[in-house]
Design an enzyme around this catalytic site. Structure first.
Site, PDB file in Angstrom:
ATOM      1  N   GLY A  12       0.847  -1.197   0.000  1.00  0.00           N
ATOM      2  CA  GLY A  12       0.000   0.000   0.000  1.00  0.00           C
ATOM      3  C   GLY A  12       0.879   1.242   0.000  1.00  0.00           C
ATOM      4  N   THR A  13       0.447   2.265   0.730  1.00  0.00           N
ATOM      5  CA  THR A  13       1.175   3.548   0.757  1.00  0.00           C
ATOM      6  C   THR A  13       2.647   3.319   1.127  1.00  0.00           C
ATOM      7  OG1 THR A  13      -0.868   4.534   1.538  1.00  0.00           O
ATOM      8  CG2 THR A  13       1.104   5.883   1.726  1.00  0.00           C
ATOM      9  N   GLY A  15       4.373   0.241   1.657  1.00  0.00           N
ATOM     10  CA  GLY A  15       5.036  -0.833   0.914  1.00  0.00           C
ATOM     11  C   GLY A  15       5.502  -0.368  -0.452  1.00  0.00           C
ATOM     12  N   VAL A 132       6.910   4.368  15.363  1.00  0.00           N
ATOM     13  CA  VAL A 132       6.610   5.614  16.085  1.00  0.00           C
ATOM     14  C   VAL A 132       7.433   6.736  15.457  1.00  0.00           C
ATOM     15  CG1 VAL A 132       6.453   6.758  18.331  1.00  0.00           C
ATOM     16  CG2 VAL A 132       6.471   4.250  18.225  1.00  0.00           C
ATOM     17  N   ILE A 136      11.643   9.968  12.203  1.00  0.00           N
ATOM     18  CA  ILE A 136      12.403  10.551  13.326  1.00  0.00           C
ATOM     19  C   ILE A 136      13.224   9.421  13.964  1.00  0.00           C
ATOM     20  CG2 ILE A 136      12.231  11.721  15.558  1.00  0.00           C
ATOM     21  CD1 ILE A 136       9.483  12.797  14.655  1.00  0.00           C
ATOM     22  N   GLY A 187      -4.883  13.301   2.870  1.00  0.00           N
ATOM     23  CA  GLY A 187      -4.382  11.941   3.072  1.00  0.00           C
ATOM     24  C   GLY A 187      -3.761  11.741   4.443  1.00  0.00           C
ATOM     25  N   LYS A 205       1.550   3.904  20.242  1.00  0.00           N
ATOM     26  CA  LYS A 205       2.919   4.428  20.149  1.00  0.00           C
ATOM     27  C   LYS A 205       3.509   4.642  21.537  1.00  0.00           C
ATOM     28  CE  LYS A 205       2.144   6.595  15.668  1.00  0.00           C
ATOM     29  NZ  LYS A 205       1.633   7.794  15.002  1.00  0.00           N
ATOM     30  N   GLY A 302       4.006   9.798   6.641  1.00  0.00           N
ATOM     31  CA  GLY A 302       4.267  10.067   5.224  1.00  0.00           C
ATOM     32  C   GLY A 302       5.119   8.966   4.626  1.00  0.00           C
TER      33      GLY A 302
END
Ligand SMILES: NC(=O)c1ccc[n+]([C@@H]2O[C@H](COP(=O)([O-])OP(=O)(O)OC[C@H]3O[C@@H](n4cnc5c(N)ncnc54)[C@H](OP(=O)(O)O)[C@@H]3O)[C@@H](O)[C@H]2O)c1
Length: 332
Positions: A12-13, A15, A132, A136, A187, A205, A302
């Site tokens: 998906g987004t 992968g 998480v 970062i 999105g 998280k 993202g």
């Protein structure tokens, strides 16, 4: 040059972003690390999605079995989302002698101790940097800090969607429903926003971060949780008038040998760095007995930041194997 066989669970987004980034960065990664990344399998609910993501028909599967049986797969990357079958697939992959990299906070927070135990038993890596704060470098920092520090406080803004909504409400006077609609349009928010706006995502998280700090699996169910749906425009305006902001804070604190975990909307004064974290950004403050308080800040979601963390984990899995496993006792 060593070739690293990878299976992607989910295209998906995230992968498909991982696949794309591997294609774009493969030569540079090989030059820097001596490891050549080769995606051998893609798993999805629909085979055609795998092909659409750019893998061959032969590499597309809807079943985990050929992946587990393929000795050329060294690393399984789990980016399916949700608790099951993700958790079961990760456990089976470890048992089959594969390293596992995941970006899935829900499956990890609910099965953390069990997965770490399986990785240890089979002497494989289990890495989860992207679970998480996306890109970062949080896990790598925690690992470093925890070698010499006892952490007693973790505070942060770990959900970009709710922070985006609260920022729009505060800065543009937009009502909650409209701010949510804009987050969905961009999105940031799922069509069903419950996990974000009711604080479940932040609780997963926080459970992961606090478990690492405590050295013991602290399950997400113990997090005292309240989302942002009860925050009123008056509270937001009042916070702004006082120079601060309403924020959905995730907070874990050790007092009298007991960890207390909370996710809730609170007033954060202007003197606090976290009041200035806007839009869909994340910030996590870690307090240790030797290092003091540090803050890590950046994009917490993202495709690109997440894929960069996932790929870094794949390389670390191969280079360091089980050496990077956390100490984690089962939940009591
Ligand atoms: N999006 C972000 O910014 C972000 C950031 C950090 C972490 N993450 C985490 O990354 C993970 C993936 O997120 P995403 O946004 O990439 O999700 P997504 O776009 O919904 O993609 C999920 C993929 O997994 C496949 N899948 C789901 N359930 C399956 C099942 N039962 N069997 C086989 N395949 C299944 C789907 O197959 P089909 O394509 O056939 O439906 C799809 O390819 C989640 O754990 C998420 O929390 C996301």
């Amino acid at each position: 040059m060593e070739t690293v066989g990878i299976a992607l669970l989910g295209v998906g987004t995230i992968g498909s972003a991982v696949l794309r980034m591997i294609r774009e960065e493969r030569e540079r990664i090989a030059e820097r690390t001596g490891l050549f990344l080769d995606v051998r399998w893609g798993l999805a609910r629909h085979r055609e999605r795998v092909v659409q993501a750019g893998l061959s028909e032969r590499a597309a599967t809807t079943s985990i079995e050929p992946i587990l049986a393929d000795p050329s797969v060294q690393v399984v990357v789990e980016v399916l989302g949700g608790e099951e079958p993700a958790a079961a697939y990760m456990k089976r992959a470890l048992e089959a002698g594969k390293h596992v990299v995941t970006a899935n906070k829900e499956a990890l927070s609910k099965h953390f101790a069990e997965l770490v135990a399986a990785a240890r038993e089979h002497q494989r890596a289990l890495l989860f940097e992207a679970s998480v704060g996306a890109g970062i470098p949080l896990m790598v920092s925690l690992r470093q800090l925890l070698t010499t520090n006892r952490l007693h406080r973790i505070r942060g803004i770990v959900n970009g969607t709710t922070n985006f909504i609260l920022t729009l409400m505060a800065e543009e006077g937009v009502p909650y429903q409209e701010a949510l609609r804009q987050a969905q349009e961009l999105g940031y928010a799922e069509p069903d926003p419950t996990a974000d706006v009711e604080g479940y995502d932040a609780a997963y998280k926080l459970s992961i971060l606090a478990s690492l700090a405590a050295g013991r699996h602290i399950r997400p169910e113990v997090v005292e949780r309240r989302g942002i749906t009860t925050v009123t425009p008056d509270q937001i305006l009042d916070a702004r008038t006082r120079g601060g902001a309403m924020k959905l804070l995730a907070e874990a604190e050790l007092a009298d040998e007991t960890w207390r975990l909370r996710v809730r909307p609170v007033f954060v004064p202007a003197s606090d760095l976290l009041a200035h974290v806007r839009l869909n950004l994340n910030a996590i403050e870690l307090t240790g007995d030797r290092v003091g308080t540090i803050v890590l800040y950046g994009p917490g979601a993202g495709p690109s930041p997440t894929a960069s963390a996932v790929i870094a984990d794949v390389l670390d899995a191969v280079r360091f194997g089980p050496a990077l496993l956390p100490n984690l006792e089962p939940a009591t």
